[in-house]
Scaffold this active site. Sequence first.
Site, PDB file in Angstrom:
ATOM      1  CB  SER A   1     -21.336 -24.349 -11.422  1.00  0.00           C
ATOM      2  OG  SER A   1     -21.157 -23.980 -10.080  1.00  0.00           O
TER       3      SER A   1
ATOM      4  CG  ASP B   1     -20.184 -20.508 -11.110  1.00  0.00           C
ATOM      5  OD1 ASP B   1     -20.580 -21.105 -12.118  1.00  0.00           O
ATOM      6  OD2 ASP B   1     -20.571 -20.776  -9.957  1.00  0.00           O
TER       7      ASP B   1
END
Length: 677
Positions: free
Chosen positions: A417, A536
């Site tokens: 991320s 993610d």
Amino acid sequence: MGLFSFGRKLEISKGYSLKEIPLFSSFSSSELRIIEKRTRLVEYRRGDTVYEEGKPADAFYVIVSGRFRVFQKTRGTGETKTLTFLYRGDYFGESSILTAQPHSASVEARSDSLLLRLEKEDFVRVLAEIPKLSIHLNRTLGHRLTKMESPARKKQEVKLVALYSTVSSPEESFHVLLDLATNLVHETKSPVVYIDFLPLPGDASEEFHRSARFRVSLSKIDPSRESDLKPNLMETSAGFQYLPIESEKSGEAEKKLSTLFTFLVYRFDYILIRLGREMGDFSFKALKHCDQIYLLLDPTPKGVSEAAHLIHELEKTFSFTRNEIKVILPEQHTQGAYTYYDEKEKALNTKIFQILPSRSEQPDRYHAAMRFVTKELAGTLVGLALGSGAAYGLSHIGVLRVLEKENIPIDVIAGCSMGALVGAFWGAGYNAGELEKIVKSLDKKSAFFKLIGFRDLSLAHHGFFHGRQVTRYLESYLGDRIFQDLKVPVKIVATDVTGSQAVVFETGRVVDALRASISIPGIFRPFRYRNSLLIDGGILDPLPVDVLTKMGVKKIIAVNVLMGPDDRIQKNRIQIEKRRKILEARSHGLLWRYLLAPLMKKLGDRYSSNIFNIIMHTIQFMEYEIAEVSGQEADVLIHPVIHDAHWAEFYRSEKFIQAGEQKTLEQIDEIKRLLVE
């Protein structure tokens, strides 16, 4: 020290798997069950002693997590001398059991750690039940903590390493091992010897050609006699010794290989051997003595097929693990290069350890790759794990700023991320100052349109935004770079929704990997990659320390920017105090105190409960719990948290960067101590 039962529940309850430990990576399910049945997980605190020098052996140990120091006490003074450090995946205690000798050194925990403990009696039974473990340990026994000729002097584990080349020309393999030997002398200040069984290339320096004129014939000498062997060891200008040996097919020469290596083990810390396919069976007999093997791969179908067969034989016959067989592949500059590398890995059924640029055409990148190989072998790689956290992840820039100023070497980065974003930019060559300028260009008015924008809106059932705008923004800085173009190796973590597992990107377009890693569920659409949907990386691995440990990194710095429960309580107190001060400043009458105070609270609660905040807070609550466990695996954990901050404040980068800088400075002495261990 704490002791509790191991059992098969360890994999679920503690997040560890025996299959991830290098020693057991090639074991079958039935063999793993034998290990699970007889082992126990033992917890050690920093400073605890596992066993003491001179005491009888009572168990075999495998490091699950943490760091250990092996040392001896100096007679008379009581001072200690460090012999070596051991890390996750290393094992110890077997030498004393197998030789029926007392421990020659003491072992203490240097951090809170977990060990697998196999009692002496169970260890003996396991060796009988799993022959490949016995073969593996006997193969490496003579190289571990061996004694010098002087009884008062000990040295650390010896590493006997082969470079086996399937490349037809001798130039590449000669120079790869030459550069490895040179780098090892510089990196470790240890005695290194280069054993050469192959012909010299024409571009070798004169000092090597002079030595090669008098190649040693093992069938004509006694390798156990120093007078026979030592005169043939050439001291090179680079600081290591060079020994050219005839590649002979006689049975007498093959019998003397073991004697040769035994002689060298007592005199050198690193023994490097150059072998090739033209040596036939003799090369294979030399490989079985080695602790680690580099395969310099001929990328042709024939070369790949030969390497795949060799890997299979080494695993099957000599119980080499996948971590001990490392494939080095010459770099290919072709369209779709990352697909090319994936195809090679599939054909080999193993990961490519290092992609090697051309020594003549790209010397800087070649030598950077060789430094990585050297430090991995020496156990001195320094890895940086950068965690997820949206705007909180801007603190990573402050961490990098301090590491740059203090000249802390970072050899590889793993990120997910926001941590992946910062790590990829830094790996691409943007320093901390340049990163700061980039994020400062995201002011409150422009940040939304640069990163998302109304044109990026999507049907909500896939995610509120397509992610095209942020992809274009990333491409404006990273272009079409692939991972092989990065100046520092970077591993980027995403989550496969289809397969319910973490995906680690290390080939392909960097921007594609980033787009996958930042796909916050519900906010960005999942990223389609081959036959998978990726979201993610923080969902499963918000602080990817494990990515570094699996690739053999011994020294790990981790940065967790996520708020914990106590941090969130503190944040709420700060917000309440802020509202109180505003009211006091304006409360000249009861109107402010009794009418506007409840209104302000109501508006604040309504804002904090919008769909984006709910999604992000829910995800970050979960991620923090996972990251806290992962952080315990790091040698140094940096936790820069700003209580008066919001996950979406990308336009207020300065306070995040300052927090990262401050927390890193507080731990810089600990980081420097880690480097010299």
